[in-house]
Design an enzyme around this catalytic site. Structure first.
Site, short mmCIF file in Angstrom:
data_model
loop_
_atom_site.label_atom_id
_atom_site.label_comp_id
_atom_site.label_asym_id
_atom_site.label_seq_id
_atom_site.Cartn_x
_atom_site.Cartn_y
_atom_site.Cartn_z
CG ASN A 240 86.62 -35.92 -40.56
OD1 ASN A 240 85.39 -35.83 -40.37
ND2 ASN A 240 87.82 -36.06 -39.86
CD1 TRP A 241 82.59 -32.01 -44.68
CD2 TRP A 241 80.39 -31.98 -44.45
NE1 TRP A 241 82.07 -32.09 -46.13
CE2 TRP A 241 80.72 -32.00 -45.95
CE3 TRP A 241 79.02 -31.99 -44.21
CZ2 TRP A 241 79.75 -31.75 -46.97
CZ3 TRP A 241 77.97 -31.80 -44.96
CH2 TRP A 241 78.42 -31.47 -46.47
CE LYS A 242 88.42 -32.99 -38.08
NZ LYS A 242 89.42 -32.53 -37.20
CG HIS B 132 89.80 -38.46 -36.59
ND1 HIS B 132 89.87 -37.83 -35.77
CD2 HIS B 132 90.09 -37.83 -37.85
CE1 HIS B 132 90.56 -36.62 -36.54
NE2 HIS B 132 90.37 -36.59 -37.56
CD GLU C 192 88.97 -34.48 -34.38
OE1 GLU C 192 87.85 -34.57 -34.56
OE2 GLU C 192 89.87 -33.57 -34.77
CD GLU D 272 93.63 -37.43 -40.22
OE1 GLU D 272 93.24 -36.48 -41.19
OE2 GLU D 272 92.80 -37.58 -39.25
N GLY E 297 93.79 -29.53 -37.22
CA GLY E 297 93.13 -28.31 -36.81
C GLY E 297 94.13 -27.51 -36.02
N GLY F 1 90.10 -31.73 -42.97
CA GLY F 1 88.91 -31.31 -41.98
C GLY F 1 88.56 -29.90 -42.22
P1 PGA Z 1 92.19 -30.50 -40.23
O1 PGA Z 1 91.84 -32.03 -39.63
O2 PGA Z 1 92.43 -30.59 -41.76
O3 PGA Z 1 91.01 -29.38 -39.77
O4 PGA Z 1 93.44 -30.41 -39.68
C1 PGA Z 1 92.21 -33.03 -40.57
C2 PGA Z 1 91.44 -34.42 -39.79
O5 PGA Z 1 91.22 -34.19 -38.69
O6 PGA Z 1 91.03 -35.41 -40.73
#
Ligand code: PGA
Length: 257
Positions: free
Chosen positions: A9-11, A101, A103, A173, A179, A240
């Site tokens: 997941n590149w966000k 997700h 976020e 998650e 993150g 991520g």
């Molecule tokens: P992260 O993110 O690996 O940077 O913790 C995972 C995600 O949000 O899918």
């Protein structure tokens, strides 16, 4: 046997040139590392919307590499300025869509009820939802994580029939691990994945539960993926930060034993 999946997941990262470079680097890594992916494994690249069509073209011909989207709206078309429908995503050749997700849940107030509609729309378009669930730190600290995950899954998924739920991936998650550099221990991940599989078994029976793919996400890196993926109910990861470097990402892909 369940598929082993690692999704990146590149966000909201990568400009156009950087995106095509990263996909090329991932392909190069896969080619240069013998046995980087076996037939039971799949890599899913999940870039921002504008880079999806190019990514699909770039991975064309690589059977075990697919492309997905990070989000979509729940209507197929219409006057919804700024939104993107599952049908549009499907027409690019992408196959997966992340739904819920953390976020999206926190910054865009996406509720369980709203996510239920998105799950329906993604399935309707014959794409695979990667449905995310996870608890914030306070919930973990008060040991209420199981109740919260159960509620998220019940309210967004339990209206589905057996066939529909079988076409879906669930990613656990924990919000406190995303993150932050804090990973759930392999035991914590296994415990929650087992709990989720049991929830599915109670509602849909053992066969559906045995076949559903459960990914772990939250600071999954090359140095902890082997241990996480060694757990029975952890079928791979939603990555991520570490998915933005081809080498790290492929090292994670190679972490199944
Ligand atoms: P992260 O993110 O690996 O940077 O913790 C995972 C995600 O949000 O899918």
């Amino acid at each position: 046997m369940r598929k082993k999946i690692v999704a990146g997941n590149w966000k909201m990262n990568m400009l156009q040139d950087e995106a095509s470079q990263l996909v090329n680097d991932i392909i190069k890594e896969v080619k240069s590392t013998n046995d980087a992916i076996t037939n039971e494994q799949e890599i899913i690249i999940i870039p921002p919307f504008p880079w999806i069509p190019d990514a699909v073209k770039q991975v064309d011909g690589y059977d075990n590499i697919s492309v997905g989207a990070q989000n979509s709206y729940h209507e197929p078309r219409g006057a919804f300025t700024g939104e993107v429908s599952p049908e549009m995503i499907k027409s690019t050749g992408a196959e997966y869509i992340i739904v819920g997700h953390s976020e999206r849940r926190s910054y865009f107030n996406e509720s369980n009820e709203f996510l239920k509609q998105k799950v329906n729309a993604v399935l309707e378009a014959q794409l695979t939802p990667i449905f995310c669930c996870g608890e914030p730190l306070e919930t973990r600290e008060s040991n209420k994580q199981n109740e919260l995950i159960e509620k998220q899954i019940q309210e967004s998924l339990f209206h589905l029939n057996k066939e529909q739920i079988s076409n879906l991936i669930i990613a656990y998650e924990p919000v406190w691990a995303i993150g932050t550099g804090k990973t759930a221990t392999p035991e914590q991940a296994q415990e929650m994945h087992h709990f989720i599989r049991q929830l599915i078994a109670k509602k849909y029976g053992d066969t559906v539960a045995e076949n559903i793919v459960l990914l772990y996400g939250g600071s999954c890196k090359p140095n902890n993926a082997v241990e996480l993926f060694s757990k029975n109910d952890v079928d791979g990861g939603l990555i991520g930060g570490a998915s933005l470097k081809a080498k790290d990402f492929i090292e994670i892909v190679q972490s199944f034993n």
